[in-house]
Design a protein around this motif. Structure first.
Motif, PDB file in Angstrom:
ATOM      1  N   PHE A   1       0.814  -1.214   0.000  1.00 48.59           N
ATOM      2  CA  PHE A   1       0.000   0.000   0.000  1.00 48.59           C
ATOM      3  C   PHE A   1       0.852   1.271   0.000  1.00 48.59           C
ATOM      4  O   PHE A   1       0.479   2.283   0.588  1.00 48.59           O
ATOM      5  CB  PHE A   1      -0.971   0.026   1.188  1.00 48.59           C
ATOM      6  CG  PHE A   1      -1.859  -1.181   1.275  1.00 48.59           C
ATOM      7  CD1 PHE A   1      -2.704  -1.517   0.231  1.00 48.59           C
ATOM      8  CD2 PHE A   1      -1.866  -1.972   2.401  1.00 48.59           C
ATOM      9  CE1 PHE A   1      -3.522  -2.626   0.306  1.00 48.59           C
ATOM     10  CE2 PHE A   1      -2.689  -3.079   2.492  1.00 48.59           C
ATOM     11  CZ  PHE A   1      -3.521  -3.412   1.443  1.00 48.59           C
ATOM     12  N   GLN A   2       2.006   1.244  -0.673  1.00 51.74           N
ATOM     13  CA  GLN A   2       2.865   2.429  -0.702  1.00 51.74           C
ATOM     14  C   GLN A   2       2.243   3.580  -1.487  1.00 51.74           C
ATOM     15  O   GLN A   2       2.435   4.730  -1.146  1.00 51.74           O
ATOM     16  CB  GLN A   2       4.226   2.078  -1.297  1.00 51.74           C
ATOM     17  CG  GLN A   2       5.049   1.207  -0.386  1.00 51.74           C
ATOM     18  CD  GLN A   2       6.419   0.901  -0.974  1.00 51.74           C
ATOM     19  OE1 GLN A   2       6.636   0.993  -2.174  1.00 51.74           O
ATOM     20  NE2 GLN A   2       7.342   0.546  -0.113  1.00 51.74           N
TER      21      GLN A   2
ATOM     22  N   ARG B   1      -4.571  -6.683  -3.110  1.00 53.54           N
ATOM     23  CA  ARG B   1      -4.421  -6.625  -1.651  1.00 53.54           C
ATOM     24  C   ARG B   1      -5.486  -5.677  -1.140  1.00 53.54           C
ATOM     25  O   ARG B   1      -5.653  -4.582  -1.680  1.00 53.54           O
ATOM     26  CB  ARG B   1      -3.048  -6.097  -1.271  1.00 53.54           C
ATOM     27  CG  ARG B   1      -1.929  -7.034  -1.592  1.00 53.54           C
ATOM     28  CD  ARG B   1      -0.604  -6.444  -1.095  1.00 53.54           C
ATOM     29  NE  ARG B   1       0.484  -7.304  -1.463  1.00 53.54           N
ATOM     30  CZ  ARG B   1       1.409  -7.011  -2.359  1.00 53.54           C
ATOM     31  NH1 ARG B   1       1.390  -5.842  -2.973  1.00 53.54           N
ATOM     32  NH2 ARG B   1       2.374  -7.858  -2.625  1.00 53.54           N
ATOM     33  N   VAL B   2      -6.181  -6.080  -0.079  1.00 54.11           N
ATOM     34  CA  VAL B   2      -7.297  -5.292   0.423  1.00 54.11           C
ATOM     35  C   VAL B   2      -7.306  -5.260   1.941  1.00 54.11           C
ATOM     36  O   VAL B   2      -6.929  -6.215   2.611  1.00 54.11           O
ATOM     37  CB  VAL B   2      -8.649  -5.851  -0.082  1.00 54.11           C
ATOM     38  CG1 VAL B   2      -8.756  -5.728  -1.592  1.00 54.11           C
ATOM     39  CG2 VAL B   2      -8.856  -7.290   0.356  1.00 54.11           C
ATOM     40  N   CYS B   3      -7.740  -4.134   2.481  1.00 57.85           N
ATOM     41  CA  CYS B   3      -7.953  -3.983   3.916  1.00 57.85           C
ATOM     42  C   CYS B   3      -9.157  -3.077   4.094  1.00 57.85           C
ATOM     43  O   CYS B   3      -9.163  -1.953   3.602  1.00 57.85           O
ATOM     44  CB  CYS B   3      -6.727  -3.371   4.585  1.00 57.85           C
ATOM     45  SG  CYS B   3      -6.964  -2.990   6.340  1.00 57.85           S
TER      46      CYS B   3
ATOM     47  N   LEU C   1      -6.793  -0.461  -1.079  1.00 59.29           N
ATOM     48  CA  LEU C   1      -6.507  -1.600  -1.940  1.00 59.29           C
ATOM     49  C   LEU C   1      -5.404  -1.265  -2.920  1.00 59.29           C
ATOM     50  O   LEU C   1      -5.118  -0.102  -3.193  1.00 59.29           O
ATOM     51  CB  LEU C   1      -7.748  -2.122  -2.658  1.00 59.29           C
ATOM     52  CG  LEU C   1      -8.415  -1.357  -3.784  1.00 59.29           C
ATOM     53  CD1 LEU C   1      -7.635  -1.345  -5.081  1.00 59.29           C
ATOM     54  CD2 LEU C   1      -9.767  -1.960  -4.048  1.00 59.29           C
ATOM     55  N   GLU C   2      -4.834  -2.341  -3.440  1.00 63.73           N
ATOM     56  CA  GLU C   2      -3.747  -2.223  -4.417  1.00 63.73           C
ATOM     57  C   GLU C   2      -3.899  -3.401  -5.379  1.00 63.73           C
ATOM     58  O   GLU C   2      -3.838  -4.556  -4.963  1.00 63.73           O
ATOM     59  CB  GLU C   2      -2.425  -2.290  -3.670  1.00 63.73           C
ATOM     60  CG  GLU C   2      -1.188  -2.149  -4.492  1.00 63.73           C
ATOM     61  CD  GLU C   2       0.036  -2.152  -3.577  1.00 63.73           C
ATOM     62  OE1 GLU C   2       0.590  -1.064  -3.352  1.00 63.73           O
ATOM     63  OE2 GLU C   2       0.400  -3.244  -3.093  1.00 63.73           O
TER      64      GLU C   2
ATOM     65  N   ASP D   1      -7.609   5.682  -4.192  1.00 63.31           N
ATOM     66  CA  ASP D   1      -7.168   7.078  -4.172  1.00 63.31           C
ATOM     67  C   ASP D   1      -8.383   7.973  -4.364  1.00 63.31           C
ATOM     68  O   ASP D   1      -9.521   7.500  -4.350  1.00 63.31           O
ATOM     69  CB  ASP D   1      -6.089   7.327  -5.240  1.00 63.31           C
ATOM     70  CG  ASP D   1      -6.561   7.035  -6.664  1.00 63.31           C
ATOM     71  OD1 ASP D   1      -7.789   6.973  -6.905  1.00 63.31           O
ATOM     72  OD2 ASP D   1      -5.699   6.857  -7.540  1.00 63.31           O
ATOM     73  N   GLY D   2      -8.167   9.228  -4.572  1.00 63.59           N
ATOM     74  CA  GLY D   2      -9.255  10.195  -4.705  1.00 63.59           C
ATOM     75  C   GLY D   2     -10.048  10.107  -6.001  1.00 63.59           C
ATOM     76  O   GLY D   2     -11.000  10.857  -6.189  1.00 63.59           O
TER      77      GLY D   2
END
Length: 164
Positions: A9-10, A48-50, A130-131, A143-144
Motif C-alpha cells: 500500500f505504498q 491486496r485489500v484492507c 486496496l492495491e 485514491d481520490g
C-alpha cells in the motif's frame, strides 16, 4: 528470511466518503467504484485489500473471494490486517470495474457494550485501502479518483444487530 520488510500500500490511501461523519448514525454502508482499462493480455493479477470495518470487493460484478467478515478485529490504532487474492480469472482485456461495499463491523460499533467500542477514538465511516497488481506491477490503487455513494442497498448494518 532476509529481514527485509515487505511494504504494501505504498501508493494507495484509505478512502471513505467525503462527508461529515455522524457518530450517532448506525447505518453506514458506503459504496465505491472505479472503472479502469487493461490493454493487452495479462499473465497474472492480484489484489491486496484492507477494510475498516468490513468490506466486500467485486471485480466486474463478481466477488473477489468467498470470505466474509474480513478484516478481523484489531486495535485499529496499532494493527491493520489485509488479505491478498488472485484475481487473474476476473480481469478482462478492455474496461473493468472494481466495486467495494463497506460495513461498520468493529470499526464503527454503535451498540453499547462492556468493551466500549462504541466510544473508541477510531470510529469513523467504514473505509478501505486496496492495491491491484497486474504482472507484478502496481496497476490501480485506492485514491481520490474513486466514486462513492452513501445510498446503499444496505440500509442498516451493525455487527451484533445484523443487516437490512
Amino acid at each position: 528470511g532476509s529481514g527485509e520488510a515487505i511494504m504494501v500500500f505504498q501508493k494507495a490511501s484509505f478512502i471513505k466518503p467525503a462527508e461529515a461523519f455522524d457518530l450517532m448514525r448506525k447505518d453506514y454502508a458506503p459504496l465505491f467504484r472505479r472503472k479502469f482499462a487493461v490493454n493487452g493480455k495479462q499473465k497474472c493479477a492480484s489484489i491486496r485489500v484492507c477494510g475498516l470495518g468490513y468490506a466486500y470487493y467485486y471485480l466486474n460484478g463478481k466477488p473477489i473471494s468467498k470470505d466474509l467478515f474480513t478484516a478481523p478485529f484489531s486495535n485499529y490504532e496499532k494493527t491493520l490486517w489485509y488479505n491478498e487474492y488472485d484475481v487473474s480469472d476476473l480481469l478482462v482485456e478492455g474496461e473493468n470495474v472494481l466495486a467495494v461495499c463497506c460495513g461498520n463491523g468493529w470499526y464503527n460499533e454503535g451498540i453499547s457494550t462492556v468493551w466500549e467500542f462504541h466510544k473508541a477514538q477510531w470510529r469513523d465511516f467504514p473505509k478501505f485501502i486496496l492495491e491491484l497488481s497486474v504482472d507484478d506491477q502496481t496497476y490501480l490503487v485506492s485514491d481520490g479518483e474513486w466514486k462513492y455513494s452513501l445510498n446503499s442497498p444496505v440500509i442498516y448494518n451493525q455487527l451484533r444487530d445484523g443487516e437490512y
